[in-house]
Design a protein around this motif. Sequence first.
Motif, short mmCIF file in Angstrom:
data_model
loop_
_atom_site.label_atom_id
_atom_site.label_comp_id
_atom_site.label_asym_id
_atom_site.label_seq_id
_atom_site.Cartn_x
_atom_site.Cartn_y
_atom_site.Cartn_z
N LYS A 26 0.83 -1.21 0.00
CA LYS A 26 0.00 0.00 0.00
C LYS A 26 0.86 1.26 0.00
O LYS A 26 0.57 2.24 -0.71
CB LYS A 26 -0.92 0.00 1.22
CG LYS A 26 -2.16 -0.87 1.07
CD LYS A 26 -3.14 -0.27 0.08
CE LYS A 26 -4.47 -1.00 0.07
NZ LYS A 26 -5.40 -0.41 -0.92
N THR A 27 1.93 1.26 0.81
CA THR A 27 2.81 2.43 0.89
C THR A 27 3.51 2.67 -0.44
O THR A 27 3.63 3.82 -0.89
CB THR A 27 3.87 2.22 1.99
OG1 THR A 27 3.21 2.01 3.25
CG2 THR A 27 4.79 3.42 2.12
N GLU A 29 2.41 1.80 -3.40
CA GLU A 29 1.41 2.31 -4.34
C GLU A 29 1.22 3.82 -4.16
O GLU A 29 1.19 4.58 -5.14
CB GLU A 29 0.08 1.58 -4.12
CG GLU A 29 -1.02 1.98 -5.10
CD GLU A 29 -0.83 1.46 -6.51
OE1 GLU A 29 -1.55 1.93 -7.41
OE2 GLU A 29 0.04 0.59 -6.71
N LYS A 30 1.10 4.26 -2.92
CA LYS A 30 0.92 5.69 -2.64
C LYS A 30 2.16 6.49 -3.05
O LYS A 30 2.06 7.60 -3.59
CB LYS A 30 0.62 5.91 -1.15
CG LYS A 30 -0.76 5.43 -0.72
CD LYS A 30 -1.04 5.73 0.73
CE LYS A 30 -2.41 5.22 1.17
NZ LYS A 30 -3.51 5.87 0.43
N LEU A 31 3.33 5.92 -2.80
CA LEU A 31 4.59 6.58 -3.17
C LEU A 31 4.69 6.74 -4.68
O LEU A 31 5.05 7.82 -5.18
CB LEU A 31 5.77 5.77 -2.64
CG LEU A 31 7.17 6.36 -2.88
CD1 LEU A 31 7.36 7.65 -2.09
CD2 LEU A 31 8.25 5.33 -2.49
N LYS A 33 2.24 6.82 -6.89
CA LYS A 33 1.25 7.79 -7.36
C LYS A 33 1.67 9.22 -7.04
O LYS A 33 1.49 10.14 -7.84
CB LYS A 33 -0.12 7.49 -6.75
CG LYS A 33 -0.78 6.25 -7.36
CD LYS A 33 -2.16 6.00 -6.77
CE LYS A 33 -2.84 4.83 -7.47
NZ LYS A 33 -4.18 4.53 -6.91
N ALA A 34 2.25 9.40 -5.85
CA ALA A 34 2.71 10.73 -5.45
C ALA A 34 3.83 11.21 -6.38
O ALA A 34 3.88 12.39 -6.76
CB ALA A 34 3.19 10.71 -4.00
N TYR A 45 11.62 10.80 -3.35
CA TYR A 45 11.08 9.52 -3.79
C TYR A 45 12.09 8.38 -3.73
O TYR A 45 11.82 7.30 -3.19
CB TYR A 45 10.53 9.66 -5.21
CG TYR A 45 10.30 8.36 -5.94
CD1 TYR A 45 9.15 7.59 -5.71
CD2 TYR A 45 11.24 7.87 -6.85
CE1 TYR A 45 8.94 6.40 -6.39
CE2 TYR A 45 11.05 6.68 -7.52
CZ TYR A 45 9.89 5.94 -7.29
OH TYR A 45 9.70 4.76 -7.95
N CYS A 81 -3.34 -2.50 -6.56
CA CYS A 81 -2.09 -1.73 -6.46
C CYS A 81 -1.16 -2.07 -7.63
O CYS A 81 -0.07 -2.65 -7.43
CB CYS A 81 -1.40 -2.02 -5.13
SG CYS A 81 -2.36 -1.61 -3.68
#
Length: 209
Positions: A26-27, A29-31, A33-34, A45, A81
Amino acid sequence: MEVKLWNDKREREMYENFADLYAIIKTTEKLEKAYVRDLISSVEYEPECLKLIPQFKTLTSTLKVTVPSVDRFMDTYKMDCPAALNRLVTSGVPATVEHRQASVGANNTSAATVAECVQYFITAMDTLKLNMYAVDQVHPVLADLLASLDKLTILPPDFEGRVKMKEWISRLSRMGAADELTEQQSRQLHFDLESSYNLFMAALPNLGS
């Protein structure tokens, strides 16, 4: 009435590891996308991604009996994800490393960059000569070599050494951190490194100043 989530210590540890794996995916995936949305810089990043990838590899190696397939794990827990799956399983290196060629500039042919490439080629070959065949030993040196080759952007995009290193990194990313290359795989990798090194050295006289 109290509901037990586990029956013994081993089962409790398994579910805690599942939770950690879920969190890493999950982390990531968020990274991803960010980064794609330009909400964080490449400087922010890359180090975060470089922490998550080995954590993922170590954990999946620990869980390879109970989680033989990351895809199946994600299906079981309804995890959508795709970016994380690509980064952690398919690629195995941060996007910044993959796309270094675009971000470094079109004419990086400095002697320092060439020397760096040579150093990483030799380090990778020496790693195998020292019988260091574990994924967590081989993967980092190949990732360093690929990143170094990507800096030398005058090399053609289809330069064989770069293509082969990407293939090997992708293959290693599908293995656990503690898994080891077979004798046949290690011999093939050493052959690919040696032939790629020879092609690289042959290309040097043709590089611009």
